[in-house]
Design a protein around this motif. Structure first.
Motif, short mmCIF file in Angstrom:
data_model
loop_
_atom_site.label_atom_id
_atom_site.label_comp_id
_atom_site.label_asym_id
_atom_site.label_seq_id
_atom_site.Cartn_x
_atom_site.Cartn_y
_atom_site.Cartn_z
N PHE A 114 0.77 -1.19 0.00
CA PHE A 114 0.08 0.06 0.12
C PHE A 114 0.86 1.43 0.08
CE2 PHE A 114 -2.80 -3.07 2.21
CZ PHE A 114 -3.81 -2.98 1.26
N GLU A 115 1.81 1.19 1.02
CA GLU A 115 2.76 2.33 0.85
C GLU A 115 3.51 2.47 -0.35
OE1 GLU A 115 4.22 2.75 5.63
OE2 GLU A 115 4.60 0.77 4.46
N ILE A 143 -9.01 -4.85 -1.97
CA ILE A 143 -9.19 -4.31 -3.32
C ILE A 143 -9.53 -3.09 -3.58
CG2 ILE A 143 -10.92 -5.05 -5.20
CD1 ILE A 143 -10.50 -8.38 -3.99
N GLU A 144 -10.49 -2.74 -2.81
CA GLU A 144 -11.22 -1.40 -2.90
C GLU A 144 -9.99 -0.11 -2.62
OE1 GLU A 144 -14.46 -1.00 -0.14
OE2 GLU A 144 -15.84 -1.87 -1.58
N GLU A 145 -9.20 -0.42 -1.62
CA GLU A 145 -8.23 0.47 -1.43
C GLU A 145 -7.12 0.60 -2.39
OE1 GLU A 145 -4.88 1.72 2.20
OE2 GLU A 145 -6.55 -0.16 2.89
N LYS A 149 -6.15 3.76 -4.90
CA LYS A 149 -5.01 4.46 -4.77
C LYS A 149 -4.17 4.34 -6.09
CE LYS A 149 -3.96 3.64 0.13
NZ LYS A 149 -5.05 4.80 0.57
N GLY A 150 -4.85 3.74 -7.03
CA GLY A 150 -4.52 3.71 -8.50
C GLY A 150 -3.63 2.59 -9.00
N GLN A 187 -14.38 -5.47 -12.40
CA GLN A 187 -13.35 -5.84 -13.35
C GLN A 187 -11.88 -5.58 -13.25
OE1 GLN A 187 -15.52 -3.92 -16.28
NE2 GLN A 187 -17.31 -5.47 -16.62
N PHE A 188 -11.59 -4.86 -12.15
CA PHE A 188 -10.45 -4.67 -11.60
C PHE A 188 -9.90 -5.94 -11.09
CE2 PHE A 188 -8.10 -3.30 -7.72
CZ PHE A 188 -6.91 -2.83 -8.20
#
Length: 195
Positions: A114-115, A143-145, A149-150, A187-188
């Motif tokens: 994440f970082e 998954i959402e985070e 975050k791109g 779909q991600f």
């Protein structure tokens, strides 16, 4: 439903254009049946002979399996490893040519995935590199985070080597410029079931 509006004006490092949007559909929701069986092809600048990849993962067994899966498909790739998040950022910051795709585990020591994702997206030189999350987590929160975050794609680590071979082969052959997705979180997430 969360929506992702990709920036179609970004450029892929070393390429003229890059559109960070990809479509993955299950058999039941293909919009166009003609597209279902079409191969997905990575369309890189012809001057580029080798696809450069980095896998950031602290598990040596997972790194070995990933390498084996990549090599089994005889794709023209150069694979580099980062043993943790700090090592990944060091590799990306050393001034050498940037990778074409980063595969990023989430749970790593010294700096989490994440970082790393946040730092990559906030660094001008790195922000357009496709990042594929490659994690054991199937948590909706994770998954959402990572979506927010791109990250470009989310892969839950497969339970079989055959699925790993299929998934990596498919992802590496994607045309990141032309294979457009819907703008849905569903779909991600990419899995062997979408093959």
């Amino acid at each position: 439903m969360r929506m992702f509006m990709g920036n179609r004006n970004n450029s892929f490092p070393g390429k003229l254009t890059y559109d960070p949007i990809v479509v993955f559909m299950s058999d039941s929701n293909y919009q166009n049946s003609e597209m279902k069986d079409k191969p997905v092809v990575l369309n890189l600048d012809k001057k580029i002979q080798t696809l450069s990849l980095i896998l950031a993962d602290d598990d040596p067994d997972d790194r070995d399996l990933f390498k084996e899966a990549i090599e089994s498909k005889s794709l023209n790739t150069k694979l580099e490893f980062a043993e943790d998040g700090k090592c990944l950022i060091d590799i990306l910051s050393n001034g050498n040519p940037l990778p074409d795709i980063i595969f990023l585990d989430l749970n790593m020591p010294h700096k989490s995935g994440f970082e790393c994702l946040i730092e990559i997206r906030q660094t001008e030189r790195l922000k357009n590199i496709p990042v594929v999350i490659y994690s054991t987590s199937s948590s909706i929160k994770d998954i959402e985070e990572t979506f927010e975050k791109g990250a470009n794609l989310y892969i839950k680590k497969p339970s079989s080597f055959q699925d790993l071979e299929s998934i990596t082969s498919r992802v590496l052959k994607l045309d990141w410029n032309k294979y457009k997705p819907h703008v849905s979180l569903q779909q991600f997430v990419f899995s062997s079931k979408t093959l």
